[in-house]
Design an enzyme around this catalytic site. Structure first.
Site, PDB file in Angstrom:
ATOM      1  N   SER A 217       0.849  -1.189   0.000  1.00 39.29           N
ATOM      2  CA  SER A 217       0.000   0.000   0.000  1.00 39.29           C
ATOM      3  C   SER A 217       0.883   1.237   0.000  1.00 39.29           C
ATOM      4  O   SER A 217       2.101   1.150   0.016  1.00 39.29           O
ATOM      5  CB  SER A 217      -0.901   0.002   1.235  1.00 39.29           C
ATOM      6  OG  SER A 217      -0.144   0.367   2.366  1.00 39.29           O
ATOM      7  N   LYS A 218       0.242   2.372   0.002  1.00 41.83           N
ATOM      8  CA  LYS A 218       0.936   3.665   0.012  1.00 41.83           C
ATOM      9  C   LYS A 218       1.986   3.760   1.127  1.00 41.83           C
ATOM     10  O   LYS A 218       3.007   4.421   0.970  1.00 41.83           O
ATOM     11  CB  LYS A 218      -0.082   4.803   0.198  1.00 41.83           C
ATOM     12  CG  LYS A 218      -0.659   5.284  -1.117  1.00 41.83           C
ATOM     13  CD  LYS A 218       0.161   6.466  -1.666  1.00 41.83           C
ATOM     14  CE  LYS A 218      -0.055   6.668  -3.149  1.00 41.83           C
ATOM     15  NZ  LYS A 218       1.167   6.780  -3.919  1.00 41.83           N
TER      16      LYS A 218
END
Ligand code: GLU
Length: 443
Positions: A217-218
């Site tokens: 994810s980010k």
């Protein structure tokens, strides 16, 4: 039968690593089998879909070298290739199910009637046999069957319905997508069954995890394909890196180009073990590709980073700059890093910023001056001649070459580490070497 695969992104965000990975495996399988790669835009979420995202997804794919045979920009025999342009098709087919009593209306929506005890098992090319029955789709709390919405009251199809209609009419033979869609597959199989259609083969790709073993994810830093481009990674390396996630060409075959990947790829050899996104690995792969690159292509890649650093690239000829990068001998994992390691070929300014001659004492100066004067007197300005002259001098004086070469390195590059300093001197040229040494009062 011709292989037909598709990549079906929703244009609600940039092309992320996961999407790029899925697109790449579809592309590989299409090219491996001589089949067709279809790009289908799943833009039924009208609020979140934008033309801009569609464009960045397409340009991201192009950057990775993933070309498609049919898609919204080039059309083809099974178009249109945007779901928002296929609404009639979804409606007409929903009406068939209504007429057959397989679906019912509720408000404006069309709902699929889920019957109990329907066998929905399938053989996933990657995950193997997956056993399910329609009872598994029962809502846990109520114990009632959870019916499936096909068309919402605004006429928009749901994902699980539109995907079946499209994969069927687009004659898709292999559905290759992320493993997060395994749980959707039984619902889609229900719809295939209701129409009496043969479902395609399913090949779900392993999840991609960060190094902490959590879903990528980010939080893990860069996740969109373009961020990697902007950091100075090459498309060939990102391609190579993504291809190695969940698939391996075999030992000692970690580095390859697109053509080699196409020749070696086997869908059945994709593993279900989650793949770990390891930036060190990408750096290693990128460095290997940088090393193998044609010097002028490498220069094209590095130039923008020199310009970005405000260095006067245009002052030099391409041959000189390309030679400088070749002399770097594989140093630098990215074009950006290589640009910063090799900035002193472009300008003396960064050298002055890095090295202030603070480690030169007054006692050392006379000896250094004598050494550099001797060096500059060499008529034959080649690395071999310079080195021979330097060696003869230090031997005569009974001093260590290391101390003198180190100062030369600092004065020319501002760095502790560089390629052979006599090679660097040769490439910079006598005038530039003199100028730099004079600046530091070493001549
Ligand atoms: N639009 C879906 C997604 O982006 C496609 C899934 C599929 O390939 O079936 O996840």
């Amino acid at each position: 039968m011709e292989t037909r695969v598709r990549f079906a992104p929703s244009p609600t965000g940039a092309l992320h690593i996961g999407g790029g990975h899925t697109a790449l495996f579809n592309w590989l399988w299409a090219r491996r089998t001589g089949g067709k790669f279809v790009l289908r835009i799943e833009d039924t979420d009208r609020e979140r879909s934008t033309q801009e995202y569609e464009d960045t997804i397409m340009s991201g794919m192009k950057w990775l070298g993933l070309d498609w045979d049919e898609g919204p920009d080039c059309e083809g025999p099974c178009g249109p290739y945007r779901q928002s342009a296929r609404l009639d098709l979804y409606r007409e087919n929903a009406e068939k199910l209504l007429a057959d009593g397989r679906a019912y209306r509720d408000g404006g929506a069309v709902i699929f009637k889920v019957l109990p005890d329907v066998e929905l098992s399938f053989d996933d090319v990657v995950y193997g046999r997956i056993e399910t029955k329609s009872d598994g789709l029962r809502e846990r709390a109520s114990g009632e069957l959870k019916d499936i919405v096909l068309l919402k009251s605004d006429g928009m199809p749901t994902y699980n319905y539109a995907v079946v209609i499209d994969d069927h009419f687009m004659k898709i033979t292999h559905v290759i997508r992320g493993e997060d869609h395994i749980s959707n597959t039984p619902k889609q199989l229900l719809v295939y069954k209701a129409f009496g259609w043969e479902p395609p083969l399913f090949a779900h790709l392993p999840m991609i995890l960060g190094k902490d073993k959590k879903k990528l994810s980010k939080r893990h830093g860069a996740t969109s394909v373009y961020e990697f481009r902007d950091m100075g990674y090459m498309p060939d390396s990102v391609f190579n890196f993504l291809a190695n996630l969940g698939w391996s060409a075999g030992e000692d075959k970690e580095i390859f180009n697109r053509g080699e990947a196409v020749e070696m790829f086997e869908l059945s050899r994709v593993t279900r073990k989650p793949a770990v996104f390891d930036l060190d690995k990408l750096n290693f792969i990128n460095q290997e590709h940088l090393k193998r690159m044609d010097p002028s292509a490498r220069l094209d890649l590095v130039k923008p980073f020199w310009r970005e650093a405000g260095l006067p690239v245009e002052k030099h000829g391409d041959a000189y700059l390309a030679d400088a990068l070749t002399l770097m001998g594989g140093r630098g994992q990215t074009a950006k890093e290589l640009a910063s390691f090799a900035d002193y070929y472009v300008s003396f300014e960064p050298v002055k910023d890095r090295w202030k001659a603070e480690n030169i004492s007054e006692e050392m100066r006379p000896g250094l001056k004598e050494f550099f004067t001797e060096l500059l007197a060499e008529p034959n300005w080649t690395a071999e001649a310079l080195e021979a002259r330097a060696r003869a001098w230090v031997e005569k004086k009974g001093v260590k070459m290391k101390d003198y070469a180190m100062t030369l390195r600092f004065a020319l590059t501002g760095m502790k580490v560089s390629p052979g300093i006599f090679e660097v001197s040769t490439l910079l040229g006598r005038d530039e070497v003199r100028l730099r040494l004079e600046f530091y009062g070493l001549l």
